[in-house]
Design an enzyme around this catalytic site. Sequence first.
Site, PDB file in Angstrom:
ATOM      1  N   GLU A 143      -3.452 100.315  41.556  1.00 20.08           N
ATOM      2  CA  GLU A 143      -2.986  99.224  42.384  1.00 20.08           C
ATOM      3  C   GLU A 143      -1.724  98.749  43.202  1.00 20.08           C
ATOM      4  O   GLU A 143      -1.903  98.228  44.196  1.00 20.08           O
ATOM      5  CB  GLU A 143      -3.359  97.776  41.574  1.00 20.08           C
ATOM      6  CG  GLU A 143      -4.887  97.974  41.002  1.00 20.08           C
ATOM      7  CD  GLU A 143      -5.043  97.414  39.533  1.00 20.08           C
ATOM      8  OE1 GLU A 143      -4.390  98.052  38.687  1.00 20.08           O
ATOM      9  OE2 GLU A 143      -5.809  96.252  39.407  1.00 20.08           O
ATOM     10  N   ARG A 163       0.746  91.151  44.269  1.00 19.14           N
ATOM     11  CA  ARG A 163      -0.598  90.933  43.603  1.00 19.14           C
ATOM     12  C   ARG A 163      -1.017  89.592  43.512  1.00 19.14           C
ATOM     13  O   ARG A 163      -0.482  88.846  42.726  1.00 19.14           O
ATOM     14  CB  ARG A 163      -0.757  91.799  42.480  1.00 19.14           C
ATOM     15  CG  ARG A 163      -2.120  91.567  41.868  1.00 19.14           C
ATOM     16  CD  ARG A 163      -2.494  92.419  40.716  1.00 19.14           C
ATOM     17  NE  ARG A 163      -3.790  92.443  40.261  1.00 19.14           N
ATOM     18  CZ  ARG A 163      -4.400  92.945  39.289  1.00 19.14           C
ATOM     19  NH1 ARG A 163      -3.469  93.204  38.293  1.00 19.14           N
ATOM     20  NH2 ARG A 163      -5.531  92.828  38.994  1.00 19.14           N
ATOM     21  N   ASN A 199       3.878  92.042  40.394  1.00 24.26           N
ATOM     22  CA  ASN A 199       2.725  91.849  39.834  1.00 24.26           C
ATOM     23  C   ASN A 199       2.894  90.696  38.666  1.00 24.26           C
ATOM     24  O   ASN A 199       3.208  91.060  37.651  1.00 24.26           O
ATOM     25  CB  ASN A 199       1.904  93.005  39.313  1.00 24.26           C
ATOM     26  CG  ASN A 199       0.544  92.680  38.565  1.00 24.26           C
ATOM     27  OD1 ASN A 199      -0.005  91.461  38.441  1.00 24.26           O
ATOM     28  ND2 ASN A 199      -0.091  93.715  38.265  1.00 24.26           N
ATOM     29  N   ARG A 259     -12.371  88.339  26.445  1.00 23.75           N
ATOM     30  CA  ARG A 259     -13.266  87.708  27.391  1.00 23.75           C
ATOM     31  C   ARG A 259     -14.623  87.864  26.798  1.00 23.75           C
ATOM     32  O   ARG A 259     -14.960  89.272  26.838  1.00 23.75           O
ATOM     33  CB  ARG A 259     -12.882  87.725  28.738  1.00 23.75           C
ATOM     34  CG  ARG A 259     -11.781  87.040  29.436  1.00 23.75           C
ATOM     35  CD  ARG A 259     -11.443  87.233  30.582  1.00 23.75           C
ATOM     36  NE  ARG A 259     -10.366  88.340  30.922  1.00 23.75           N
ATOM     37  CZ  ARG A 259      -9.999  88.771  31.882  1.00 23.75           C
ATOM     38  NH1 ARG A 259     -10.531  88.543  33.173  1.00 23.75           N
ATOM     39  NH2 ARG A 259      -9.001  89.694  31.939  1.00 23.75           N
ATOM     40  N   ASN A 275      -8.788 107.081  29.815  1.00 26.85           N
ATOM     41  CA  ASN A 275      -8.371 107.609  28.565  1.00 26.85           C
ATOM     42  C   ASN A 275      -9.480 107.860  27.289  1.00 26.85           C
ATOM     43  O   ASN A 275      -9.430 108.532  26.400  1.00 26.85           O
ATOM     44  CB  ASN A 275      -7.322 106.641  28.130  1.00 26.85           C
ATOM     45  CG  ASN A 275      -6.177 106.801  28.952  1.00 26.85           C
ATOM     46  OD1 ASN A 275      -5.331 107.768  29.223  1.00 26.85           O
ATOM     47  ND2 ASN A 275      -5.877 105.673  29.379  1.00 26.85           N
ATOM     48  N   HIS A 294     -10.323  92.622  40.509  1.00 19.31           N
ATOM     49  CA  HIS A 294      -9.921  94.064  40.768  1.00 19.31           C
ATOM     50  C   HIS A 294      -9.988  94.866  42.144  1.00 19.31           C
ATOM     51  O   HIS A 294     -10.362  95.849  41.995  1.00 19.31           O
ATOM     52  CB  HIS A 294     -10.904  94.690  39.554  1.00 19.31           C
ATOM     53  CG  HIS A 294     -10.677  94.427  38.169  1.00 19.31           C
ATOM     54  ND1 HIS A 294     -11.455  94.181  37.242  1.00 19.31           N
ATOM     55  CD2 HIS A 294      -9.135  93.992  37.508  1.00 19.31           C
ATOM     56  CE1 HIS A 294     -10.880  93.604  35.860  1.00 19.31           C
ATOM     57  NE2 HIS A 294      -9.651  93.732  36.392  1.00 19.31           N
TER      58      HIS A 294
HETATM   59  P1  ADP Z   1      -4.967  95.765  31.913  1.00 20.56           P
HETATM   60  O1  ADP Z   1      -4.055  96.304  33.219  1.00 20.56           O
HETATM   61  O2  ADP Z   1      -6.238  95.081  32.315  1.00 20.56           O
HETATM   62  O3  ADP Z   1      -4.154  95.166  31.127  1.00 20.56           O
HETATM   63  P2  ADP Z   1      -5.341  98.587  31.354  1.00 20.56           P
HETATM   64  O4  ADP Z   1      -5.961  99.110  32.356  1.00 20.56           O
HETATM   65  O5  ADP Z   1      -3.871  98.969  31.054  1.00 20.56           O
HETATM   66  O6  ADP Z   1      -5.578  96.881  31.141  1.00 20.56           O
HETATM   67  O7  ADP Z   1      -6.155  98.882  29.887  1.00 20.56           O
HETATM   68  C1  ADP Z   1      -5.757  98.376  28.882  1.00 20.56           C
HETATM   69  C2  ADP Z   1      -6.724  98.984  27.761  1.00 20.56           C
HETATM   70  O8  ADP Z   1      -7.029 100.347  27.938  1.00 20.56           O
HETATM   71  C3  ADP Z   1      -6.142  98.991  26.232  1.00 20.56           C
HETATM   72  O9  ADP Z   1      -6.442  97.391  25.997  1.00 20.56           O
HETATM   73  C4  ADP Z   1      -6.809  99.886  25.498  1.00 20.56           C
HETATM   74  O10 ADP Z   1      -8.130  99.380  24.641  1.00 20.56           O
HETATM   75  C5  ADP Z   1      -7.210 100.731  26.587  1.00 20.56           C
HETATM   76  N1  ADP Z   1      -6.637 101.986  26.385  1.00 20.56           N
HETATM   77  C6  ADP Z   1      -5.413 102.528  26.812  1.00 20.56           C
HETATM   78  N2  ADP Z   1      -5.284 104.024  26.143  1.00 20.56           N
HETATM   79  C7  ADP Z   1      -6.342 104.125  25.615  1.00 20.56           C
HETATM   80  C8  ADP Z   1      -6.727 105.400  24.908  1.00 20.56           C
HETATM   81  N3  ADP Z   1      -6.189 106.520  24.695  1.00 20.56           N
HETATM   82  N4  ADP Z   1      -8.030 105.310  24.552  1.00 20.56           N
HETATM   83  C9  ADP Z   1      -8.686 104.184  24.379  1.00 20.56           C
HETATM   84  N5  ADP Z   1      -8.650 103.286  25.142  1.00 20.56           N
HETATM   85  C10 ADP Z   1      -7.305 103.048  25.573  1.00 20.56           C
END
Ligand code: ADP
Length: 399
Positions: free
Chosen positions: A386, A96, A13, A245, A336, A185
């Site tokens: 994914e 990906r 990825n 964004r 989370n 996604h």
């Molecule tokens: P991507 O794959 O799009 O980079 P993720 O699915 O890994 O993103 O999500 C990243 C986001 O998840 C972070 O920017 C953060 O805001 C949020 N995040 C991760 N852990 C927590 C948590 N424990 N509580 C709140 N938000 C969280």
Amino acid sequence: MSARDKQLVLVINAGSSSIKFSLFGAQADPQLVCKGQVEGIFTEPHFCAKNEAGEKLSDTPLPPSGHKNHDAALRYILDWLRGHTDGRSLAVIGHRVVHGGSSFTQPVCVTPEVLAALDETVALAPLHAPHNIMPMRVLAELLPAVPQVACFDTAFHRTQSEAAQLYALPYDFSQQHGIRRYGFHGLSYEYIASVLPAVDASAAKGRTVVAHLGNGASMAGLLAGRCQATTMGFTALEGLMMGTRAGTFDPALVFHCLTHLEMSVEQVSDLVHKQSGLLGVSGISSDMRDLHASDNPRAALAISMFCQHVAREAASLAAAIEGLDALVFTAGIGENDAEVRRRVCQQLAWLGVALDDAANRQRSAAPHRISTADSRVRVYVIPTNEEVMIARHALATAA
Ligand code: ADP
């Protein structure tokens, strides 16, 4: 045990500043062996890797010279992997790919013709496509005997009706230039749709809205596991407000910025892609955790806006699929952030969503229900995966 059971699947990825990899056993239900990434490719390259239990295998800065580009990062990953395959060979490599354009509606084996067609998608996804495509060329050179499969984040959304995919622009213009709601996604939605039958068989056959809330965030309405509508569009900018964004805003604002504010196209692009969303509203961070930790009113405002956008889109998607049996939260925030889930569900109470507060606060790596027993709409947290979806596609497509 088939010969393949002794082989491995590598999932790549590649993004603009990082290359993530996951290594799976090549069995029908691919099991993770290890995963990791090189990040900071243009700044301070750093390699880390973990085994299937999440234990650290490597965590090391890479020498600044020679590893500052994607090609070198990929070679480093391959070298490292050679020491972690226990003599097993690679059956296939899955990639990906964020944008499949209008040509790619399912995973495909990478051939010179496919690579040429993928080059055509660069105009549609200039921020992602070159990084997604580059590893295919490097790996074709380094490992010519290993088949490669490209898996598209847009493919899952091709089941939407023509009406759902079209913008209300002149029809011929849209056809001629490939202008449509591609949606993104898709590999995450496809994974959720694949596990939903085991979580809630009736919702899997019925109407489900999935909220993929990560740094990039989108939602999709599924009818019997097939996408009917989604929030992202021609690019991954449309829909929900995200980490940086803007999500949906009046496109006439772009004309205003270009003509009256005398901004360049690059400046406007930077504004709406990199300086907006949670970061832009709060002025603090694009990370939801930082916003929760802040007592700045603008952090609270950004969180409120985010939750309102998710609730509004959930209702809009419920209208598109004419009902709602289940709501699924996934990705970083979705998996989370109990507070975001609570606020979204509260705003959707009128639709028949009743949250079980204790279940919502419970943390679990497995799919779990967070609505009350009598909630008309069942609500779930389902961790997305994914990478395993790509591994499954790679094995099936190269078979
Ligand atoms: P991507 O794959 O799009 O980079 P993720 O699915 O890994 O993103 O999500 C990243 C986001 O998840 C972070 O920017 C953060 O805001 C949020 N995040 C991760 N852990 C927590 C948590 N424990 N509580 C709140 N938000 C969280």
